[in-house]
Design a protein around this motif. Structure first.
Motif, PDB file in Angstrom:
ATOM      1  N   LYS A   1       0.825  -1.220   0.000  1.00  0.00           N
ATOM      2  CA  LYS A   1       0.000   0.000   0.000  1.00  0.00           C
ATOM      3  C   LYS A   1       0.857   1.268   0.000  1.00  0.00           C
ATOM      4  O   LYS A   1       0.561   2.252   0.676  1.00  0.00           O
ATOM      5  N   GLY A   2       1.928   1.222  -0.789  1.00  0.00           N
ATOM      6  CA  GLY A   2       2.768   2.403  -0.962  1.00  0.00           C
ATOM      7  C   GLY A   2       3.791   2.637   0.125  1.00  0.00           C
ATOM      8  O   GLY A   2       4.529   3.626   0.072  1.00  0.00           O
ATOM      9  N   LYS A   3       3.865   1.766   1.103  1.00  0.00           N
ATOM     10  CA  LYS A   3       4.817   1.948   2.193  1.00  0.00           C
ATOM     11  C   LYS A   3       5.789   0.784   2.255  1.00  0.00           C
ATOM     12  O   LYS A   3       5.455  -0.340   1.879  1.00  0.00           O
ATOM     13  N   ILE A   4       6.997   1.063   2.740  1.00  0.00           N
ATOM     14  CA  ILE A   4       7.964  -0.005   2.968  1.00  0.00           C
ATOM     15  C   ILE A   4       7.649  -0.625   4.320  1.00  0.00           C
ATOM     16  O   ILE A   4       7.717   0.041   5.362  1.00  0.00           O
ATOM     17  N   VAL A   5       7.304  -1.896   4.267  1.00  0.00           N
ATOM     18  CA  VAL A   5       6.964  -2.582   5.520  1.00  0.00           C
ATOM     19  C   VAL A   5       8.130  -3.428   6.026  1.00  0.00           C
ATOM     20  O   VAL A   5       8.191  -3.738   7.225  1.00  0.00           O
ATOM     21  N   GLU A   6       9.030  -3.795   5.106  1.00  0.00           N
ATOM     22  CA  GLU A   6      10.212  -4.562   5.507  1.00  0.00           C
ATOM     23  C   GLU A   6      11.318  -4.295   4.499  1.00  0.00           C
ATOM     24  O   GLU A   6      11.059  -3.985   3.340  1.00  0.00           O
ATOM     25  N   GLN A   7      12.564  -4.461   4.927  1.00  0.00           N
ATOM     26  CA  GLN A   7      13.678  -4.499   4.003  1.00  0.00           C
ATOM     27  C   GLN A   7      14.860  -5.164   4.675  1.00  0.00           C
ATOM     28  O   GLN A   7      15.027  -5.091   5.887  1.00  0.00           O
ATOM     29  N   GLY A   8      15.633  -5.849   3.870  1.00  0.00           N
ATOM     30  CA  GLY A   8      16.781  -6.591   4.371  1.00  0.00           C
ATOM     31  C   GLY A   8      17.117  -7.717   3.414  1.00  0.00           C
ATOM     32  O   GLY A   8      16.590  -7.801   2.293  1.00  0.00           O
ATOM     33  N   SER A   9      17.973  -8.617   3.850  1.00  0.00           N
ATOM     34  CA  SER A   9      18.358  -9.759   3.020  1.00  0.00           C
ATOM     35  C   SER A   9      17.269 -10.825   3.055  1.00  0.00           C
ATOM     36  O   SER A   9      16.372 -10.790   3.905  1.00  0.00           O
ATOM     37  N   HIS A  10      17.360 -11.778   2.128  1.00  0.00           N
ATOM     38  CA  HIS A  10      16.376 -12.860   2.081  1.00  0.00           C
ATOM     39  C   HIS A  10      16.397 -13.647   3.388  1.00  0.00           C
ATOM     40  O   HIS A  10      15.333 -13.974   3.940  1.00  0.00           O
ATOM     41  N   GLU A  11      17.617 -13.956   3.893  1.00  0.00           N
ATOM     42  CA  GLU A  11      17.722 -14.741   5.114  1.00  0.00           C
ATOM     43  C   GLU A  11      17.077 -14.029   6.307  1.00  0.00           C
ATOM     44  O   GLU A  11      16.384 -14.646   7.118  1.00  0.00           O
ATOM     45  N   LYS A  12      17.266 -12.721   6.347  1.00  0.00           N
ATOM     46  CA  LYS A  12      16.702 -11.959   7.461  1.00  0.00           C
ATOM     47  C   LYS A  12      15.180 -11.901   7.372  1.00  0.00           C
ATOM     48  O   LYS A  12      14.481 -12.105   8.386  1.00  0.00           O
ATOM     49  N   LEU A  13      14.668 -11.659   6.177  1.00  0.00           N
ATOM     50  CA  LEU A  13      13.223 -11.496   6.020  1.00  0.00           C
ATOM     51  C   LEU A  13      12.490 -12.818   6.183  1.00  0.00           C
ATOM     52  O   LEU A  13      11.362 -12.846   6.688  1.00  0.00           O
ATOM     53  N   ILE A  14      13.104 -13.929   5.758  1.00  0.00           N
ATOM     54  CA  ILE A  14      12.421 -15.215   5.842  1.00  0.00           C
ATOM     55  C   ILE A  14      12.308 -15.699   7.281  1.00  0.00           C
ATOM     56  O   ILE A  14      11.439 -16.506   7.629  1.00  0.00           O
ATOM     57  N   GLN A  15      13.196 -15.142   8.129  1.00  0.00           N
ATOM     58  CA  GLN A  15      13.145 -15.525   9.542  1.00  0.00           C
ATOM     59  C   GLN A  15      12.096 -14.727  10.308  1.00  0.00           C
ATOM     60  O   GLN A  15      11.731 -15.094  11.421  1.00  0.00           O
TER      61      GLN A  15
ATOM     62  N   MET B   1       4.236 -14.146   1.814  1.00  0.00           N
ATOM     63  CA  MET B   1       4.258 -14.270   0.354  1.00  0.00           C
ATOM     64  C   MET B   1       5.112 -15.464  -0.070  1.00  0.00           C
ATOM     65  O   MET B   1       4.739 -16.225  -0.968  1.00  0.00           O
ATOM     66  N   TRP B   2       6.250 -15.634   0.570  1.00  0.00           N
ATOM     67  CA  TRP B   2       7.156 -16.738   0.227  1.00  0.00           C
ATOM     68  C   TRP B   2       6.479 -18.083   0.484  1.00  0.00           C
ATOM     69  O   TRP B   2       6.488 -18.972  -0.375  1.00  0.00           O
ATOM     70  N   GLU B   3       5.892 -18.225   1.649  1.00  0.00           N
ATOM     71  CA  GLU B   3       5.255 -19.501   1.998  1.00  0.00           C
ATOM     72  C   GLU B   3       4.064 -19.773   1.087  1.00  0.00           C
ATOM     73  O   GLU B   3       3.848 -20.914   0.657  1.00  0.00           O
TER      74      GLU B   3
END
Length: 573
Positions: A541-555, A563-565
């Motif tokens: 919705k136009g906002k950054i809700v998360e950012q980081g590496s794949h390993e960090k975000l998947i945890q 979305m990944w699951e």
């Protein structure tokens, strides 16, 4: 009137060409009058059975005016058409130069069929400004002055009478025709626009029309538009016939009036039967240049309407313009957004809301999120299709507004989710990226995009909008363009959305190799091979809700993980 003056200002450089052609047109009509006068002289004189020497002047006159009329008519058409085509060339170049900076921001509210109508038919109609609006009144004015002078040598009454009837034919009849046909020419143009829109919708959406059972309704709308246009064209033809009849009636009335004024003078030394015959034929021929005048006013109405439609677009201020002293594109294209917000015109909702992220030179980042999250808007801002009214967007530490938009786009290679191919060959579509590219470079680019089999088909026609190719092939053509462009910054906006899984993996690996050492931003909603990115920005919705590496975000337990699951759970084993 303001629109008409603006249009005439565009053709001002060709004033002397137009003046010369108008002068030759006057000489052409004058030669026609002279031909009738000398012909009448020979016939009337020969009836008296004079010696042959008495007819020599008339014979020479007939030969001279006959040859001159044909030669002058050819010269007039040659000059007038040459000037007209030069004017049309200038108008088209002027329009294209003016409309290009407006795309895409200022053109998004116009339908493509309407734009096509303005670019083609409206500009084409402006050729009438010279040939049918400006020149005919001048020619008629010159002929009227000539006849006033000619008849004035015989009788003041006759000169005033011819001036009166010329005024009726040159002003009265055109004004009457304009009143009767008011709105007809504009109505025809509007119906043509409606037909253009309906036809384009039919060709582009015939599948959907058939699926939802709307094809008969659409065809009926097309028939109605054609019927309305034919009705207006019939009315236009009737008015044309009316003003031609009225002009002929005025010509006959003028002949009768001139005879009434001159017959009493037959007994004077200045007038005899031969002179009366000559004058009568001259009066008849003098009405020829008045026939196009009613059409001139109708064309003036249509041309003014066409000019208003063109200026409606061109008067719009471009969304982005080049600064007075643009900066060169930086060698270290680090991209940084700080509190970046953006809303599309007319929308109260912010498409982007206080975004902050950064990419270092050579970084590969991904921007992910559900549809409508604002991912593609970031691409539009980076390409300077829109300005950044709130917040800051910089490249190499300099605000993006300090770069020339054209220079910026040469250094940012974009593969968008909607690839456009022109109805040309594969070669010509590829050369858009680098016109000087050789065949070997084109083949290497195709191979890099997974289209090595197309290397022998460079001269194959792609079809309208590239429809002879599949969606995946069109997307890979766009990737080949990006390879040819070899820009330091690469943006992939759903670049592999139309590819099958195997090809997507191959192209993704190829793009990763091609992007080595370059800044690459991948915009996608399909989470594949995400561990290859240096950073991932998650939008919602136009906002950054998360950012980081794949390993960090998947945890974590945020949107990215969900979305990944969801995507990987639904994938077939």
């Amino acid at each position: 009137m303001k629109t008409f003056l603006r249009l005439t200002a565009l053709v001002k450089p060709y004033f002397w060409w137009m003046a010369l052609a108008a002068l030759i047109g006057f000489a052409t009509t004058g030669s026609g009058i002279g031909l009738l006068m000398t012909s009448g002289y020979i016939i009337a004189k020969a009836a008296l059975q004079p010696p042959m020497s008495a007819l020599q002047l008339g014979i020479v006159g007939v030969r001279f005016f006959g040859l001159a009329r044909g030669a002058l008519r050819y010269a007039e058409r040659l000059l007038s058409h040459d000037a007209t085509f030069r004017i049309l060339t200038k108008l088209r170049l002027w329009f294209y130069d003016a409309i290009e900076p407006l795309a895409p921001a200022r053109l998004m509210h116009f339908r493509s069929g309407d734009l096509l109508q303005r670019v083609v038919d409206d500009i084409q109609s402006l050729e009438n400004i010279y040939t049918r609006v400006l020149v005919p009144p001048l020619t008629a004015l010159f002929i009227s002055a000539l006849m006033w002078f000619l008849l004035g040598s015989y009788s003041i009454e006759a000169s005033l009478l011819i001036l009166f009837f010329h005024l009726l034919a040159g002003i009265g009849v055109p004004l009457l025709a304009m009143r009767l046909s008011r709105g007809v020419s504009v109505g025809i143009m509007k119906q043509k626009t409606v037909q253009q829109l309906l036809s384009l919708d039919l060709f582009q959406g015939i599948g959907e029309l058939q699926i939802y059972g709307k094809l008969p309704e659409h065809l009926e709308a097309m028939r109605t538009a054609e019927a309305d246009k034919l009705r207006l064209q019939r009315k236009n033809a009737l008015i044309d016939g009316l003003h031609e009849s009225l002009t002929g009636l005025l010509m006959n009335a003028a002949v009768v009036a001139i005879l009434w004024a001159l017959i009493p003078k037959l007994s004077t030394p200045d007038m005899n039967g031969i002179s009366l015959t000559i004058v009568t034929l001259a009066v008849m021929a003098s009405f020829e240049p008045f026939l196009p005048l009613p059409a001139s006013l109708k064309h003036l109405e249509a041309d003014t309407h066409a000019g208003e439609r063109l200026f409606e677009i061109l008067d719009a201020k471009p969304e982005t313009i080049a600064p007075a002293a643009p900066l060169p594109f930086p060698k270290d294209p680090a991209i940084r957004a700080e509190n970046l917000s953006f809303s599309y015109p007319g929308s109260p909702v912010k498409t982007l809301d206080s975004l902050s992220f950064e990419t270092l030179p050579g970084d590969h980042i991904a921007i992910v999120g559900p549809s409508g999250a604002g991912k593609s808007t970031i691409t539009a801002l980076l390409m300077r299709f829109w300005n950044t009214p709130e917040g800051c967007l910089t490249i190499g530490g300099a605000d993006i507004g300090r770069f020339d938009p054209e220079e910026l786009r040469r250094n940012i290679a974009l593969v968008s989710q909607r690839t456009y191919l022109f109805a040309q060959t594969i070669r010509e579509n590829l050369l858009l990226a680098r016109p000087e590219a050789t065949d070997d470079e084109l083949k290497k680019a195709l191979a890099a995009a997974g289209l090595a089999r197309f290397s022998s088909k460079l001269d194959e026609w792609t079809g309208q909008h590239g429809m002879k190719l599949s969606g995946g092939e069109r997307q890979r053509i766009a990737i080949a363009r990006m390879v040819l462009q070899n820009a330091p910054v690469m943006i992939l906006d759903e670049a592999t959305a139309n590819l099958d899984g195997v090809t997507e993996k191959e192209v993704t690996e190829t793009l990763a190799a091609l992007g080595a050492g370059k800044t690459m931003i991948t915009i996608t909603h399909r989470l594949k091979a995400m561990d290859q990115y240096d950073a991932i920005v998650v939008l919602d919705k136009g906002k950054i809700v998360e950012q980081g590496s794949h390993e960090k975000l998947i945890q974590g337990n945020g949107l990215y993980r969900r979305m990944w699951e969801l995507q990987h759970t639904m994938e077939p084993v």
